[in-house]
Every structure is written in structure tokens, then in C-alpha cells.
Design a protein around this motif. Sequence first.
Motif, PDB file in Angstrom:
ATOM      1  N   LEU A  23     -23.877 -38.285  21.266  1.00 45.42           N
ATOM      2  CA  LEU A  23     -23.745 -38.549  19.830  1.00 45.42           C
ATOM      3  C   LEU A  23     -24.750 -37.725  19.021  1.00 45.42           C
ATOM      4  CD1 LEU A  23     -23.247 -42.402  19.981  1.00 45.42           C
ATOM      5  CD2 LEU A  23     -21.554 -40.717  19.235  1.00 45.42           C
ATOM      6  N   LEU A  24     -25.969 -37.612  19.519  1.00 45.49           N
ATOM      7  CA  LEU A  24     -26.980 -36.812  18.829  1.00 45.49           C
ATOM      8  C   LEU A  24     -26.575 -35.344  18.781  1.00 45.49           C
ATOM      9  CD1 LEU A  24     -29.723 -36.560  17.446  1.00 45.49           C
ATOM     10  CD2 LEU A  24     -30.731 -36.303  19.734  1.00 45.49           C
ATOM     11  N   ASP A  25     -26.087 -34.831  19.890  1.00 46.36           N
ATOM     12  CA  ASP A  25     -25.649 -33.435  19.929  1.00 46.36           C
ATOM     13  C   ASP A  25     -24.535 -33.191  18.921  1.00 46.36           C
ATOM     14  OD1 ASP A  25     -25.594 -30.728  21.179  1.00 46.36           O
ATOM     15  OD2 ASP A  25     -23.562 -31.378  21.733  1.00 46.36           O
ATOM     16  N   ASP A  26     -23.577 -34.101  18.871  1.00 44.90           N
ATOM     17  CA  ASP A  26     -22.494 -33.956  17.895  1.00 44.90           C
ATOM     18  C   ASP A  26     -23.028 -34.011  16.469  1.00 44.90           C
ATOM     19  OD1 ASP A  26     -20.566 -33.647  19.840  1.00 44.90           O
ATOM     20  OD2 ASP A  26     -19.881 -35.729  19.768  1.00 44.90           O
ATOM     21  N   HIS A  27     -23.999 -34.895  16.227  1.00 44.01           N
ATOM     22  CA  HIS A  27     -24.581 -34.986  14.886  1.00 44.01           C
ATOM     23  C   HIS A  27     -25.282 -33.678  14.511  1.00 44.01           C
ATOM     24  CE1 HIS A  27     -26.329 -36.752  11.336  1.00 44.01           C
ATOM     25  NE2 HIS A  27     -27.555 -36.456  11.762  1.00 44.01           N
ATOM     26  N   LEU A  28     -26.032 -33.134  15.448  1.00 48.77           N
ATOM     27  CA  LEU A  28     -26.749 -31.885  15.169  1.00 48.77           C
ATOM     28  C   LEU A  28     -25.791 -30.721  14.947  1.00 48.77           C
ATOM     29  CD1 LEU A  28     -29.661 -32.169  17.746  1.00 48.77           C
ATOM     30  CD2 LEU A  28     -29.825 -32.396  15.264  1.00 48.77           C
ATOM     31  N   THR A  29     -24.785 -30.606  15.801  1.00 47.09           N
ATOM     32  CA  THR A  29     -23.891 -29.449  15.713  1.00 47.09           C
ATOM     33  C   THR A  29     -22.894 -29.550  14.570  1.00 47.09           C
ATOM     34  OG1 THR A  29     -22.390 -30.387  17.366  1.00 47.09           O
ATOM     35  CG2 THR A  29     -24.072 -28.868  18.152  1.00 47.09           C
ATOM     36  N   CYS A  30     -22.681 -30.749  14.059  1.00 48.24           N
ATOM     37  CA  CYS A  30     -21.723 -30.899  12.959  1.00 48.24           C
ATOM     38  C   CYS A  30     -22.445 -31.215  11.650  1.00 48.24           C
ATOM     39  CB  CYS A  30     -20.717 -32.004  13.299  1.00 48.24           C
ATOM     40  SG  CYS A  30     -19.485 -32.257  12.018  1.00 48.24           S
ATOM     41  N   CYS A  31     -22.948 -32.414  11.541  1.00 50.29           N
ATOM     42  CA  CYS A  31     -23.509 -32.896  10.277  1.00 50.29           C
ATOM     43  C   CYS A  31     -24.738 -32.101   9.833  1.00 50.29           C
ATOM     44  CB  CYS A  31     -23.864 -34.373  10.402  1.00 50.29           C
ATOM     45  SG  CYS A  31     -22.471 -35.424  10.881  1.00 50.29           S
ATOM     46  N   VAL A  32     -25.681 -31.911  10.750  1.00 51.93           N
ATOM     47  CA  VAL A  32     -26.919 -31.225  10.379  1.00 51.93           C
ATOM     48  C   VAL A  32     -26.650 -29.754  10.116  1.00 51.93           C
ATOM     49  CG1 VAL A  32     -29.249 -30.613  11.147  1.00 51.93           C
ATOM     50  CG2 VAL A  32     -28.355 -32.907  11.602  1.00 51.93           C
ATOM     51  N   THR A  33     -25.839 -29.128  10.953  1.00 52.89           N
ATOM     52  CA  THR A  33     -25.512 -27.706  10.753  1.00 52.89           C
ATOM     53  C   THR A  33     -24.835 -27.478   9.405  1.00 52.89           C
ATOM     54  OG1 THR A  33     -25.305 -27.393  13.136  1.00 52.89           O
ATOM     55  CG2 THR A  33     -24.263 -25.747  11.733  1.00 52.89           C
ATOM     56  N   GLU A  34     -23.898 -28.348   9.042  1.00 55.47           N
ATOM     57  CA  GLU A  34     -23.221 -28.216   7.745  1.00 55.47           C
ATOM     58  C   GLU A  34     -24.206 -28.383   6.593  1.00 55.47           C
ATOM     59  OE1 GLU A  34     -19.980 -30.988   7.651  1.00 55.47           O
ATOM     60  OE2 GLU A  34     -18.846 -29.889   9.180  1.00 55.47           O
ATOM     61  N   ALA A  35     -25.105 -29.356   6.713  1.00 56.80           N
ATOM     62  CA  ALA A  35     -26.081 -29.592   5.646  1.00 56.80           C
ATOM     63  C   ALA A  35     -27.030 -28.411   5.502  1.00 56.80           C
ATOM     64  CB  ALA A  35     -26.865 -30.877   5.926  1.00 56.80           C
ATOM     65  N   ILE A  36     -27.440 -27.827   6.624  1.00 51.53           N
ATOM     66  CA  ILE A  36     -28.334 -26.666   6.560  1.00 51.53           C
ATOM     67  C   ILE A  36     -27.621 -25.488   5.913  1.00 51.53           C
ATOM     68  CG2 ILE A  36     -29.517 -24.928   7.978  1.00 51.53           C
ATOM     69  CD1 ILE A  36     -30.316 -27.261   9.845  1.00 51.53           C
ATOM     70  N   ALA A  37     -26.344 -25.308   6.216  1.00 52.80           N
ATOM     71  CA  ALA A  37     -25.579 -24.215   5.611  1.00 52.80           C
ATOM     72  C   ALA A  37     -25.496 -24.380   4.095  1.00 52.80           C
ATOM     73  CB  ALA A  37     -24.181 -24.147   6.222  1.00 52.80           C
ATOM     74  N   GLU A  38     -25.411 -25.635   3.645  1.00 50.49           N
ATOM     75  CA  GLU A  38     -25.364 -25.899   2.202  1.00 50.49           C
ATOM     76  C   GLU A  38     -26.741 -25.758   1.566  1.00 50.49           C
ATOM     77  OE1 GLU A  38     -23.589 -29.720   1.591  1.00 50.49           O
ATOM     78  OE2 GLU A  38     -21.765 -29.175   2.672  1.00 50.49           O
ATOM     79  N   GLY A  39     -27.780 -26.042   2.354  1.00 51.07           N
ATOM     80  CA  GLY A  39     -29.150 -25.901   1.871  1.00 51.07           C
ATOM     81  C   GLY A  39     -29.601 -27.023   0.971  1.00 51.07           C
ATOM     82  N   GLY A  40     -30.775 -26.841   0.403  1.00 47.42           N
ATOM     83  CA  GLY A  40     -31.307 -27.798  -0.562  1.00 47.42           C
ATOM     84  C   GLY A  40     -31.839 -29.070   0.055  1.00 47.42           C
ATOM     85  N   ASP A  41     -31.938 -30.090  -0.799  1.00 46.68           N
ATOM     86  CA  ASP A  41     -32.500 -31.369  -0.391  1.00 46.68           C
ATOM     87  C   ASP A  41     -31.637 -32.080   0.651  1.00 46.68           C
ATOM     88  OD1 ASP A  41     -34.695 -31.057  -2.011  1.00 46.68           O
ATOM     89  OD2 ASP A  41     -33.800 -32.148  -3.702  1.00 46.68           O
ATOM     90  N   ALA A  42     -30.327 -31.887   0.591  1.00 47.64           N
ATOM     91  CA  ALA A  42     -29.435 -32.518   1.571  1.00 47.64           C
ATOM     92  C   ALA A  42     -29.757 -32.028   2.975  1.00 47.64           C
ATOM     93  CB  ALA A  42     -27.975 -32.234   1.233  1.00 47.64           C
TER      94      ALA A  42
END
Length: 93
Positions: free
Chosen positions: A56-75
Motif C-alpha cells: 500500500l505504501l509503494d502504491d501511495h508513493l508511486t501514484c499519489c505522491v508522484t502526482e503531487a510532486i509533479a504538480e508542485g507547491g504546498d500539495a
Amino acid sequence: MAGYAEHKEDVLRSLRRIEAQVRDVQRMVAEDVHCLDVLTRVSALGADLQSCAVTLLDDHLTCCVTEAIAEGGDAAKAKVGEATLAIARLIRT
């Protein structure tokens, strides 16, 4: 959409197996099975829970966190912070 959506069936299968293991431990205790045998089963159960958590952590990192980093900012900072807290919880157990 949840980060684990792609592996949802795998996660559910793991959780069903874990649930069956918990029932087996309950049965062992009800039947007064030797303490060390119960502890061995509990240890295996812990390893399976840890494995499910890592998935579950791996999926969170590769999906949710990666998308948020691509968007940048405070999110992005918030998602990385969430991931850090999740990792901290996992290594405490």
C-alpha cells in the motif's frame, strides 16, 4: 481514485488471507494449542500485515505522491509529509 486501485484485488486477497490467519490463531487459542505454536503463527501474521502495508505504501508513493510532486507547491510538500509519517508508523511496528 485510490493509489492502490491497480493492485486492489491483490490487496484484498492478502487481507482475506490475513483474516483467515487471525481466525486460525483464535481457533488455536480456543483449543489451548501450545504457546510457542501460537506465537509462531502470530509472527507470520505480522509479517503478512507488514508486506501488505509495504504494498500500500509503494502504491501511495508511486501514484499519489508522484502526482503531487509533479504538480508542485504546498500539495507536494503535504503529500511527502504524509508519506514520511506513514513510513514512521511502519518502522515503529
